[in-house]
Scaffold this active site. Sequence first.
Site, short mmCIF file in Angstrom:
data_model
loop_
_atom_site.label_atom_id
_atom_site.label_comp_id
_atom_site.label_asym_id
_atom_site.label_seq_id
_atom_site.Cartn_x
_atom_site.Cartn_y
_atom_site.Cartn_z
CG MET A 123 -1.66 1.26 1.50
SD MET A 123 -2.91 1.01 2.76
CE MET A 123 -3.85 2.52 2.50
NE ARG A 149 1.73 0.64 -7.46
CZ ARG A 149 2.12 -0.46 -8.06
NH1 ARG A 149 3.13 -1.16 -7.59
NH2 ARG A 149 1.52 -0.88 -9.16
CG LEU A 154 -6.90 -6.09 -4.54
CD1 LEU A 154 -7.91 -6.79 -5.42
CD2 LEU A 154 -5.95 -7.10 -3.90
CD GLU A 155 -0.62 -0.31 -2.73
OE1 GLU A 155 0.51 -0.19 -3.21
OE2 GLU A 155 -0.94 0.12 -1.62
CG ASN A 156 0.51 -5.60 -7.52
OD1 ASN A 156 1.36 -4.77 -7.78
ND2 ASN A 156 0.58 -6.39 -6.46
#
Length: 567
Positions: A1, A5, A392-394
Site C-alpha cells: 500500500m 508508484r 489491491l495495488e497491482n
Amino acid sequence: MFTNRSRGFPGRAARLCAALAASALSLTFLGAGQASAADVNNARNAGFESGLTTWTCTANSGTTVTSPVHGGASALKATPAGQDNARCSQSVAVKPNSTYTLSAWVQGGYTYLGVTGTGTTDVSTWTPDSAGWKQLSTTFTTGGSTSSVTVYTHGWYGQAAYFADDISVFGPDGGGGTDPAPTVPGVPGGLSVSGRTSSSISLAWNTVSGATGYNVYRNGTKVTAVGGTSATVTGLAASTSYSFQVTATNAAGESGKSATVTGTTTATPTGPALPKHAVTGYWQNFNNGAAVQKLADVQSQYDIIAVAFADATGTPGAVTFNLDSAGLGGYTVDQFKADIRAKQAAGKKVIVSVGGERGTVAVNDSASAANFANSVYALMQEYGFDGVDIDLENGLNATYMTQALRSLSAKAGSSLIITMAPQTIDMQSTSNAYFQTALNIKDILTVVNMQYYNSGSMLGCDGKVYSQGSVDFLTALACIQLEGGLAPSQVGLGLPASTRGAGSGYVSPAIVNNALDCLAKGTNCGTFKPSRTYPDLRGAMTWSTNWDATAGNAWSNAVGPHVHALP
C-alpha cells in the site's frame, strides 16, 4: 500500500493534454447524413460476434469480450501499451463518388474512430473516457477511383483500455458483403439473485446472442432497461420478497420473459451506525519498526480500523488471515478476537484489508470472484470482522471484483462495510477499473479513501496538474471523485500519519484539516476552490495507527476531532 508508484505520469499527462487539445481543433462530431433505400452497413463482423475475424489489431492489443457489450454477445476490447495505441482496423469495400456515415459505440478510455484511403479527405472523431456506451459518428466521401477504405479505432498511449461495438459504414453497397439483419433474440436463461441489501436486489443472467439490451421486470412490471447481463433494482422495502424476470431486446423486437426468480431484501441494520464523518486507520499485523499495537491500543478517534492484511492462498481469489503473534509480542488469536468485540461495543468498525504493497490476490473470473466472497465471509464469521477493505495495488478487474463484492454483500447483509484505498492514478478517470468498481457498487459502498501519497503529479478536476504535498492536491483530486459519481459520504482523504509512514506525500495535520474545510465548508482553500461544497464528506484515513502511535498520536489527535466536528 505504501511504496512509491509514480510511474512517470506527470510528463505523460502534460503531453496527453496538449495532444488532445490539438486534436480537438481538427476533430469534430458529425451527424449522420441522409440515407437511401439501398444503403447498407458495409462493415463486416461489425459487432465482433465472430471474434476478430476481418479485423486486425496492432501489437496483439485487441480481443473480444462478453462484457460490456452494446449489442449482441461480444464487443472489442483494445488495450494501449507503451508506444502502441491499440489500433484495430478493417478494409471495407465501398463505391466511388459516394457518401458514407461511419459510426461506432464506444466506452472506456480515450477512443478514436476514423477512416483512411477515402481518395478525398480522410476523417476521424474521438471522445474522452466514458463510463457508459457513447456513439461516435462522422461522414466521408469517396474519390472517383476509390473501391475500398480502411476504418479504424484506437485508444491513447498509456490510457485505459477502450471498448467498441456495432461499427457501421453506412451507405451505398460496396459489394463486400454485409452482416445479416437481426432477428428477435431468445429468452434469457440463468437468471439469479447475485446480491441483496435492505433496499435493493441485484440480478445476473446469461448473455443472449443477438441481444442489444435487456428489460428487467419486477412483479410483472418493467422497472429498468440495461445493456449488460446484470442489474440492481433499488428503492425496495426491507425484509420483503419480490419476483423478477428479464427479456432480451434488439432492433427486431423483445423476447419472451425468462423464468421467474424471487429475491428477498435483508432487514434494516440495527447495529451501531458509522458517524456521519469518520476516521479510518490501518492497523499493522506485522512489525516494521512502527509502534507494535494490539487492537485495544488503537486510539479512540478511529471509527474504522482496517486490519492489514489478509493473505492470498493457493486458491485463486481466496484469502485467509494469519495473526502475526510472534511479531506482535505474543498477541494471541483469542485476545485479537476479544479486542475486535470490544472495539465494536465502543461503536467502532473493524474490517480486514486485502492487498497492500505486496498483495497478490487476483479476482479475474467468476470462480475467483466466488472464492473471494466465500473466503472473506468466512473470515467475517471466524473473527467478527464488519467488512472488507480493497487495497489491491497491482490492479483489479472491475467486472469480477464487482461480482465478488455483490456476492459478499448478499451473504453479509446491509450492515457490511466496504472501503477502498486506490492510488491516485486509479481514480483519475471513471474508466479506470478502481473507479468503475466503486461506481458499480455505489449502493453498498461505504467509503473510498484514496492514497494522496507516494504519487507523482496528477490532474485535478479542473484539468490542471497538481503536485502532492499541498491543499490543492487533496481538494482538486478529491473533486474528480465527488463530481464523477460518488456521493460525498463515500469520499475520504488518505494521508500518512508521519513522515515515516510513506515514501513521499506526508502533509501536516493542519493541511489535512484545511483540505477537509475547503471541501466541506468552502474555507481554508488553496488556489483551487471547488465550485460547490460537500458537507457530507466522509472524512479522512491514515497509514497507519502504528505510525501515528510512534509519533505520539499527533495525527489522530489533530485530525480526528476536526473530522468529527465537520458540519
